[in-house]
Each structure stands twice: as structure tokens, then as C-alpha cells.
Design a protein around this motif. Structure first.
Motif, PDB file in Angstrom:
ATOM      1  N   ASP A   3       0.818  -1.216   0.000  1.00 33.68           N
ATOM      2  CA  ASP A   3       0.000   0.000   0.000  1.00 33.68           C
ATOM      3  C   ASP A   3       0.852   1.268   0.000  1.00 33.68           C
ATOM      4  O   ASP A   3       2.043   1.243   0.295  1.00 33.68           O
ATOM      5  CB  ASP A   3      -0.985   0.016   1.177  1.00 33.68           C
ATOM      6  CG  ASP A   3      -0.383   0.560   2.465  1.00 33.68           C
ATOM      7  OD1 ASP A   3       0.844   0.415   2.667  1.00 33.68           O
ATOM      8  OD2 ASP A   3      -1.126   1.128   3.282  1.00 33.68           O
TER       9      ASP A   3
ATOM     10  N   GLU B 106      -6.515  -9.071  -5.032  1.00 31.25           N
ATOM     11  CA  GLU B 106      -7.154  -7.769  -5.247  1.00 31.25           C
ATOM     12  C   GLU B 106      -6.174  -6.887  -6.010  1.00 31.25           C
ATOM     13  O   GLU B 106      -5.030  -6.709  -5.590  1.00 31.25           O
ATOM     14  CB  GLU B 106      -7.528  -7.119  -3.914  1.00 31.25           C
ATOM     15  CG  GLU B 106      -8.416  -5.904  -4.040  1.00 31.25           C
ATOM     16  CD  GLU B 106      -8.948  -5.433  -2.692  1.00 31.25           C
ATOM     17  OE1 GLU B 106     -10.044  -4.847  -2.679  1.00 31.25           O
ATOM     18  OE2 GLU B 106      -8.263  -5.640  -1.676  1.00 31.25           O
TER      19      GLU B 106
ATOM     20  N   HIS C  44      -5.728  -0.547  -6.525  1.00 36.53           N
ATOM     21  CA  HIS C  44      -6.852   0.365  -6.631  1.00 36.53           C
ATOM     22  C   HIS C  44      -6.705   1.481  -5.599  1.00 36.53           C
ATOM     23  O   HIS C  44      -5.924   1.365  -4.652  1.00 36.53           O
ATOM     24  CB  HIS C  44      -8.175  -0.373  -6.423  1.00 36.53           C
ATOM     25  CG  HIS C  44      -8.305  -0.996  -5.065  1.00 36.53           C
ATOM     26  ND1 HIS C  44      -7.605  -2.116  -4.675  1.00 36.53           N
ATOM     27  CD2 HIS C  44      -9.063  -0.636  -3.985  1.00 36.53           C
ATOM     28  CE1 HIS C  44      -7.914  -2.427  -3.422  1.00 36.53           C
ATOM     29  NE2 HIS C  44      -8.776  -1.543  -2.980  1.00 36.53           N
TER      30      HIS C  44
ATOM     31  N   GLU D  50      -8.580   3.943  -2.800  1.00 41.22           N
ATOM     32  CA  GLU D  50      -9.738   4.078  -1.920  1.00 41.22           C
ATOM     33  C   GLU D  50      -9.654   5.391  -1.154  1.00 41.22           C
ATOM     34  O   GLU D  50      -8.601   5.723  -0.593  1.00 41.22           O
ATOM     35  CB  GLU D  50      -9.790   2.925  -0.914  1.00 41.22           C
ATOM     36  CG  GLU D  50     -10.135   1.577  -1.504  1.00 41.22           C
ATOM     37  CD  GLU D  50     -11.602   1.426  -1.833  1.00 41.22           C
ATOM     38  OE1 GLU D  50     -12.399   2.318  -1.439  1.00 41.22           O
ATOM     39  OE2 GLU D  50     -11.973   0.431  -2.479  1.00 41.22           O
TER      40      GLU D  50
ATOM     41  N   ARG E 210      -6.057   9.301   0.747  1.00 35.02           N
ATOM     42  CA  ARG E 210      -6.275   8.196  -0.182  1.00 35.02           C
ATOM     43  C   ARG E 210      -5.314   7.061   0.174  1.00 35.02           C
ATOM     44  O   ARG E 210      -4.196   7.290   0.623  1.00 35.02           O
ATOM     45  CB  ARG E 210      -6.011   8.633  -1.623  1.00 35.02           C
ATOM     46  CG  ARG E 210      -6.939   9.713  -2.149  1.00 35.02           C
ATOM     47  CD  ARG E 210      -8.351   9.202  -2.346  1.00 35.02           C
ATOM     48  NE  ARG E 210      -9.193  10.216  -2.971  1.00 35.02           N
ATOM     49  CZ  ARG E 210      -9.873  11.146  -2.329  1.00 35.02           C
ATOM     50  NH1 ARG E 210      -9.771  11.214  -0.997  1.00 35.02           N
ATOM     51  NH2 ARG E 210     -10.614  12.021  -2.976  1.00 35.02           N
ATOM     52  N   GLN E 211      -5.768   5.836  -0.059  1.00 35.22           N
ATOM     53  CA  GLN E 211      -4.919   4.662   0.109  1.00 35.22           C
ATOM     54  C   GLN E 211      -4.911   3.869  -1.187  1.00 35.22           C
ATOM     55  O   GLN E 211      -5.963   3.509  -1.719  1.00 35.22           O
ATOM     56  CB  GLN E 211      -5.398   3.776   1.259  1.00 35.22           C
ATOM     57  CG  GLN E 211      -4.494   2.569   1.502  1.00 35.22           C
ATOM     58  CD  GLN E 211      -4.961   1.718   2.677  1.00 35.22           C
ATOM     59  OE1 GLN E 211      -6.166   1.485   2.843  1.00 35.22           O
ATOM     60  NE2 GLN E 211      -4.025   1.256   3.492  1.00 35.22           N
TER      61      GLN E 211
END
Length: 346
Positions: free
Chosen positions: A94, A300, A303, A305, A316-317
């Protein structure tokens, strides 16, 4: 004639506070870090369904040169075989960013929207992280949902076929875990090592097409190809009068004795590691791989989030949950712990 009495550019710059001359800044950002992802782009990706994902590998038995039977003989024995079931754990990567509302409203250089710019740049970084991690000696680890994160077993740990120092330890898959590879004493790369490992992979049925390592190791191998010690044909290049001649200063393809054509790929994102008893970042692995039997598996995909707003800032992450799938271990080879500064020898 002296100019001390004239109102000059220097006077304008000296006016309190910060002068009266506008800054001349080109409204563009020049980024040289948009480096390709050689491994990721080469091997492709697919989806996985669980944090620990598995697959099976199999191969034909060695030829039986005593395979002979009497006419009318009863069938006996059992030649059925099941191959192996192997797997790897997923790892969550992340990047978190916070940008204030004032920063987003400011007239910034080279970007119209600071938040969007930050997301774009961190998106690139997280993919670079995955590329670099995949080429390390990291072993796999299950996420315990508390303090222990899941770790994917990387290429340096997964591949055991090849040539490593006698004092290196670890590596390989067993009982659901990829053991971390602990480097041994660094040594110089040799042409014999490359040929031997390519032969090992080929004899197992693999068709490797890529030799990948850090830039200095690939350069040293290329430089060696121009020496009298190299067991290769004379390097030549045709020229014609219609176009300027090129000075050929590198070799980028190594054709082995077995029809195995290895494209020599320097990877700027592969990180050197510490050898046993050496200095920081003094060694690197050389990977001889068949990209058809490697893949990134995504539980996953990457993206963005939005996180809970914190006062006057937006959060934001960017994250992804991914593993490395070594679909058949015999399709690849590793030459471990090569001195990144040493010249290649025969």
C-alpha cells in the motif's frame, strides 16, 4: 562607465520581501524515474481466490531404457504419478497519501490537480515495489491478522535449481512455505555458470528465454563477451553506405549450446543484496527464466480508496493484494550471490 547609479535587475531582486522579479519556472515536471517493469511486463498476471493460492506442477518421467516386455506378459506395477502441489502467500502492498485542501487549490508547477498528481506518482511507486520484491530472496509468510503481515515467496527464494555458493542456506518450497534464501559468499560470474545453469533448466524440459540481473552484472557479462576468453563467435556488424555505421558496444542475446536463446535483461529495479560477510548491497542473483511459467496472481488488484477525511485534508490509500506464482520450478534457474563489481571470467 559605472552602473551603480542605475536601477538594475539586482535592485529589483533586492526589494523586500523576495524582490519584484517574477520567477521563471517551466510549467512542466521532468521525471526520469518512469522505469519499465521488465519482470512484471514479461510474465503477465491472473486472479487468485484466497490469501494462500496453490497450483500443481508435473512432468514426464525420465526415459526408461529397459522398457521391454515378453509377448503375452501380464500387466504389473503402477506408473501413475501425481506431480506436486505448490503455492504461495499473498502480500498486501500500500501507499497512503494526505493532501490538504489548500495544496489542492494552490497554483502548482507542472500539475493542475495536486491530489491527482500524488495518486498517479504513488501508483507508479507501488508497482515498482512489487517488481523489486518479486526479485528478492524473501520467503513466504502467512498473515496472522494481528502483527504479522503476509509475505509472498520471491524468485530468489523459490528457485533452487542452479548454482549457489556452498555456504548459502535456505530457499525452496516445502509444507506450504517458501523458505527465505540466505546468501553465501559472493563470487564472480563466469560464462561456465551461465552455460551450466541453462543446461540444467533445458535438460529438465524448460526453455528459458531471459537472463535477468542488476545492470552492473549484465554489463559485466556483455563486456566479457568482447574478450579473447569468451567462447563465442567473433562479434561483427554489417554496415552500408546509406546509413551511418554503429559502434557495437554490447551483447544483448546469448545463444547457448542447446538452442536456448537468452535475452540479457538489466533490471534497474532489482535490488542488490548483502552477501555473507560482505558489505551492504555487494551481490545480486542472476535469474535464467522462462516467462511462460511465472505470473503475478492478484487477490485484489491495485486500486485507490478514499479514507475518512481528516480536517482540511483528503486522504487516499492505494493498495493491492498479490503473490508470485512460480508455475513450474524446473523451468527456471538461479545463479546466486554474484559480486556486482567483479569482472566476468570464463
Amino acid at each position: 562607465m559605472a552602473t551603480a547609479d542605475y536601477w538594475s535587475s539586482a535592485d529589483l531582486k533586492g526589494v523586500d520581501h523576495n524582490g519584484l522579479i517574477h520567477e521563471d519556472v517551466l510549467n512542466e515536471i521532468f521525471d526520469i524515474s518512469r522505469i519499465p517493469l521488465p519482470l512484471s511486463d514479461m510474465i503477465g498476471s491472473d486472479n487468485v481466490d484466497n490469501a494462500y493460492t496453490e497450483w500443481t506442477e508435473d512432468k514426464l518421467a525420465q526415459p526408461d531404457t529397459s522398457n521391454a516386455n515378453v509377448d503375452g506378459q501380464d500387466a504389473s506395477g503402477n506408473d501413475a504419478a501425481g506431480g506436486a502441489r505448490i503455492g504461495n502467500h499473498c502480500q498486501i502492498l500500500d501507499k497512503v497519501l494526505q493532501v490538504t485542501q489548500r495544496a489542492q487549490s494552490s497554483d502548482t508547477i507542472g500539475r493542475a490537480d495536486e491530489l491527482a498528481y500524488q495518486i498517479m506518482m504513488r501508483n507508479r511507486e507501488i508497482r515498482r515495489d512489487l517488481e523489486a520484491i518479486s526479485l528478492t530472496n524473501q520467503g513466504s509468510q502467512a498473515d496472522d491478522g494481528d502483527a504479522v503481515p503476509g509475505l509472498l515467496g520471491a524468485l530468489g527464494a523459490y528457485i533452487t535449481q542452479g548454482d549457489v555458493p556452498v555456504d548459502a542456506t535456505g530457499g525452496g518450497f516445502a509444507n506450504g512455505v517458501v523458505t527465505a534464501y540466505t546468501p553465501g559468499t559472493k563470487r564472480a560470474l563466469t560464462e561456465t555458470m551461465v552455460r551450466d545453469v541453462a543446461q540444467q533448466v533445458w535438460e529438465q524440459g524448460g526453455d528459458p528465454s531471459c537472463l535477468m540481473s542488476v545492470p552492473s552484472v549484465v554489463r559485466n557479462l556483455s563486456s566479457y563477451m568482447f574478450t579473447a576468453s569468451a567462447r563465442i563467435a567473433t562479434l561483427t556488424a554489417e554496415t552500408n553506405q546509406e546509413s551511418p555505421a554503429k559502434a557495437v558496444g554490447s551483447v544483448n542475446v546469448f545463444l547457448t549450446d542447446f538452442g536456448v536463446e537468452l535475452k540479457m535483461v538489466p533490471n534497474r529495479l532489482q535490488q542488490p543484496h548483502d552477501s555473507l560477510g560482505g558489505t551492504t548491497g555487494d551481490a545480486a542473483n542472476v535469474y535464467i527464466i522462462d516467462p511462460a511459467y511465472l505470473r503475478h496472481g492478484y487477490l485484489e488488484g491495485f486500486h485507490v480508496e478514499p479514507l475518512a477525511k481528516v480536517g482540511l485534508a483528503d486522504q487516499r490509500q492505494i493498495s493491492g493484494d498479490v503473490t508470485l506464482k512460480v508455475l513450474n520450478r524446473d523451468a527456471h534457474g538461479k545463479i546466486g550471490d554474484i559480486d556486482i563489481a567483479a569482472a566476468v571470467t570464463a
